[in-house]
Design a protein around this motif. Structure first.
Motif, short mmCIF file in Angstrom:
data_model
loop_
_atom_site.label_atom_id
_atom_site.label_comp_id
_atom_site.label_asym_id
_atom_site.label_seq_id
_atom_site.Cartn_x
_atom_site.Cartn_y
_atom_site.Cartn_z
N GLU A 1 15.53 4.61 -3.52
CA GLU A 1 16.36 4.34 -2.34
C GLU A 1 15.65 4.79 -1.07
O GLU A 1 15.63 4.08 -0.07
CB GLU A 1 17.69 5.07 -2.48
CG GLU A 1 18.67 4.75 -1.35
CD GLU A 1 20.04 5.36 -1.58
OE1 GLU A 1 20.78 5.49 -0.59
OE2 GLU A 1 20.35 5.72 -2.73
N ARG A 2 15.02 5.97 -1.13
CA ARG A 2 14.29 6.47 0.04
C ARG A 2 13.08 5.61 0.34
O ARG A 2 12.77 5.30 1.51
CB ARG A 2 13.85 7.92 -0.24
CG ARG A 2 12.96 8.55 0.85
CD ARG A 2 13.72 8.68 2.17
NE ARG A 2 12.87 9.22 3.18
CZ ARG A 2 12.69 10.54 3.39
NH1 ARG A 2 13.32 11.42 2.61
NH2 ARG A 2 11.92 10.96 4.35
N LEU A 3 12.39 5.16 -0.71
CA LEU A 3 11.20 4.32 -0.52
C LEU A 3 11.58 2.98 0.10
O LEU A 3 10.91 2.48 1.01
CB LEU A 3 10.49 4.11 -1.85
CG LEU A 3 9.21 3.25 -1.81
CD1 LEU A 3 8.18 3.86 -0.87
CD2 LEU A 3 8.64 3.08 -3.22
N THR A 4 12.69 2.40 -0.38
CA THR A 4 13.16 1.13 0.19
C THR A 4 13.47 1.30 1.67
O THR A 4 13.11 0.44 2.50
CB THR A 4 14.40 0.64 -0.56
OG1 THR A 4 14.06 0.42 -1.93
CG2 THR A 4 14.92 -0.67 0.04
N HIS A 5 14.13 2.40 2.01
CA HIS A 5 14.46 2.67 3.40
C HIS A 5 13.19 2.80 4.24
O HIS A 5 13.09 2.28 5.37
CB HIS A 5 15.29 3.95 3.50
CG HIS A 5 15.64 4.32 4.92
ND1 HIS A 5 14.81 5.13 5.68
CD2 HIS A 5 16.70 3.99 5.70
CE1 HIS A 5 15.36 5.27 6.89
NE2 HIS A 5 16.50 4.60 6.92
N ASP A 6 12.19 3.48 3.68
CA ASP A 6 10.96 3.72 4.44
C ASP A 6 10.16 2.45 4.68
O ASP A 6 9.64 2.24 5.78
CB ASP A 6 10.08 4.74 3.70
CG ASP A 6 10.66 6.15 3.76
OD1 ASP A 6 11.57 6.38 4.58
OD2 ASP A 6 10.21 7.01 2.96
N ILE A 7 10.05 1.61 3.66
CA ILE A 7 9.19 0.43 3.83
C ILE A 7 9.86 -0.68 4.63
O ILE A 7 9.20 -1.60 5.09
CB ILE A 7 8.69 -0.12 2.47
CG1 ILE A 7 9.86 -0.66 1.65
CG2 ILE A 7 7.89 0.92 1.73
CD1 ILE A 7 9.41 -1.40 0.41
N ILE B 1 0.84 -1.20 0.00
CA ILE B 1 0.00 0.00 0.00
C ILE B 1 0.87 1.25 0.00
O ILE B 1 0.61 2.22 -0.73
CB ILE B 1 -0.94 -0.01 1.22
CG1 ILE B 1 -1.98 -1.12 1.08
CG2 ILE B 1 -1.63 1.35 1.39
CD1 ILE B 1 -2.82 -1.34 2.31
N ALA B 2 1.95 1.23 0.81
CA ALA B 2 2.85 2.38 0.87
C ALA B 2 3.52 2.62 -0.48
O ALA B 2 3.69 3.77 -0.91
CB ALA B 2 3.90 2.16 1.96
N ILE B 3 3.89 1.55 -1.16
CA ILE B 3 4.51 1.68 -2.50
C ILE B 3 3.53 2.29 -3.49
O ILE B 3 3.86 3.21 -4.25
CB ILE B 3 5.02 0.31 -2.98
CG1 ILE B 3 6.20 -0.16 -2.12
CG2 ILE B 3 5.44 0.38 -4.45
CD1 ILE B 3 6.61 -1.60 -2.36
N ARG B 4 2.28 1.79 -3.48
CA ARG B 4 1.26 2.30 -4.41
C ARG B 4 0.98 3.78 -4.15
O ARG B 4 0.84 4.58 -5.08
CB ARG B 4 -0.03 1.49 -4.28
CG ARG B 4 0.09 0.03 -4.69
CD ARG B 4 0.27 -0.10 -6.20
NE ARG B 4 0.37 -1.50 -6.60
CZ ARG B 4 1.51 -2.14 -6.82
NH1 ARG B 4 2.66 -1.48 -6.66
NH2 ARG B 4 1.52 -3.41 -7.18
N LEU B 5 0.89 4.16 -2.89
CA LEU B 5 0.63 5.55 -2.55
C LEU B 5 1.78 6.45 -2.99
O LEU B 5 1.56 7.56 -3.50
CB LEU B 5 0.40 5.70 -1.04
CG LEU B 5 -0.91 5.13 -0.49
CD1 LEU B 5 -0.95 5.20 1.03
CD2 LEU B 5 -2.11 5.87 -1.09
N ALA B 6 3.00 5.95 -2.82
CA ALA B 6 4.17 6.74 -3.24
C ALA B 6 4.18 6.93 -4.75
O ALA B 6 4.53 8.01 -5.26
CB ALA B 6 5.45 6.06 -2.76
N GLU B 7 3.81 5.90 -5.48
CA GLU B 7 3.78 5.98 -6.95
C GLU B 7 2.71 6.95 -7.44
O GLU B 7 2.90 7.68 -8.42
CB GLU B 7 3.55 4.59 -7.53
CG GLU B 7 4.74 3.65 -7.36
CD GLU B 7 4.43 2.23 -7.81
OE1 GLU B 7 3.21 1.92 -7.94
OE2 GLU B 7 5.38 1.45 -8.02
N VAL B 8 1.58 6.99 -6.73
CA VAL B 8 0.49 7.89 -7.11
C VAL B 8 0.90 9.35 -6.91
O VAL B 8 0.50 10.25 -7.67
CB VAL B 8 -0.78 7.57 -6.30
CG1 VAL B 8 -1.82 8.67 -6.45
CG2 VAL B 8 -1.37 6.24 -6.73
#
Length: 304
Positions: free
Chosen positions: A104-110, A90-97
């Protein structure tokens, strides 16, 4: 939070506060394990009170009890941690939207703690306001040898390694109690990291004291006859001898039936509380149970 006991006698008193009547050898090993910060490995037959020791320590020391019940197929995801994959997606989909994604930041966050589902071993390494918890690893002999090997890092250094986050190390080691019913041998490498104690059946005097402490209001004669009967059963060639837990269940059941002494008919009718295998029950029902009651009464009369 109660301070750790300062002596073996203080350890005996600590256990007695929760009506756990330990012998001095057990109290000695518990005292040393607490003072040295070492795990304690308890082996013995089922129902002799190994698991209860961890519960009593948690209650009397004012610590949180974290229990890991072992079973065949137990793995890291169930025992240590797993990632909340649904929340991560869900976090990945929201970030993409929201627009261009910094991978790199997204990987760190999730792969942060907010997406981590902590299981018992990892929970036990986290700081606790009430002091380091009591970690009960129950019936380790039921788990696979691969999981047993994984525990070596936890027991040696009180830490676990999460590849995506690094090493999590306990600021204050938990009080670790490991139990085994010895359905298989535990590897020496694990035993070397622990203090060891074999928890045996109590003698008659201590078991009578346990029954009277745990079953308030039980008739004096009944408590003695129950324990003498159970102790005699343990000398029989049974598929599974009754443990202290079964003694207490039977004492409670007979008290509920308003018994003041053993009655052969009542013994036969309630053997299912005491014994857990039909072959053992069938072997004792009727005349054998009556003969055993008469024999124990004769022995008690001869002893004065």
């Amino acid at each position: 939070m109660t301070p750790l006991p300062a002596s073996i006698d203080a350890t005996l008193d600590l256990l007695a506060k929760a009506d756990y009547l330990a012998d001095r050898s057990l109290a000695t090993v518990l005292f040393l394990a607490l003072r040295m910060g070492r795990p304690i490995f308890l082996e013995g037959e089922a129902g002799v009170g190994k698991t209860e020791i961890a519960k009593v320590l948690a209650a009397t020391l004012g610590r949180r009890l974290i229990r890991l019940q072992c079973y065949e197929g137990l793995d890291v995801a169930s025992a240590v941690y797993e990632w909340n994959y649904a929340a991560q997606m869900i976090a990945i989909r929201l970030a993409e939207v929201e627009g261009p994604v910094d991978r790199e930041r997204l990987t760190h966050d999730i792969f942060s703690r907010s997406f981590l589902i902590e299981r018992p071993l990892l929970q036990a390494l986290r700081p606790d306001a009430g002091g380091a918890p009591v970690l009960l690893i129950d019936e380790l002999d039921r788990a696979d040898e691969a999981f047993e090997a994984f525990l070596l890092e936890v027991l040696a250094d009180f830490q676990v390694t999460i590849p995506e986050m690094g090493t999590v190390k306990a600021a204050e080691p938990p009080v670790v109690v490991i139990t085994s019913n010895r359905t298989r041998e535990i590897h020496d490498a694990l035993k070397r990291r622990c203090l060891y104690h074999w928890v045996d059946y109590p003698d008659a005097a201590r078991e009578i004291a346990i029954v009277r402490a745990k079953v308030p209001g039980i008739a004096t004669l009944l408590s003695e006859e129950i324990v003498r009967f159970v102790q005699a059963l343990r000398r029989e060639d049974l598929f599974k001898a009754p443990g202290v837990a079964e003694t207490l269940d039977w004492a409670t059941a007979l008290t509920e039936l308003d018994a003041v002494a053993l009655d052969p008919a009542m013994v036969s009718d309630t053997l299912g509380v005491l014994l857990k295998y039909q072959d053992d029950i069938a072997r004792l029902q009727g005349s054998p149970a009556a003969a055993l009651v008469e024999r124990l009464r004769a022995d008690m009369a001869a002893a004065g």
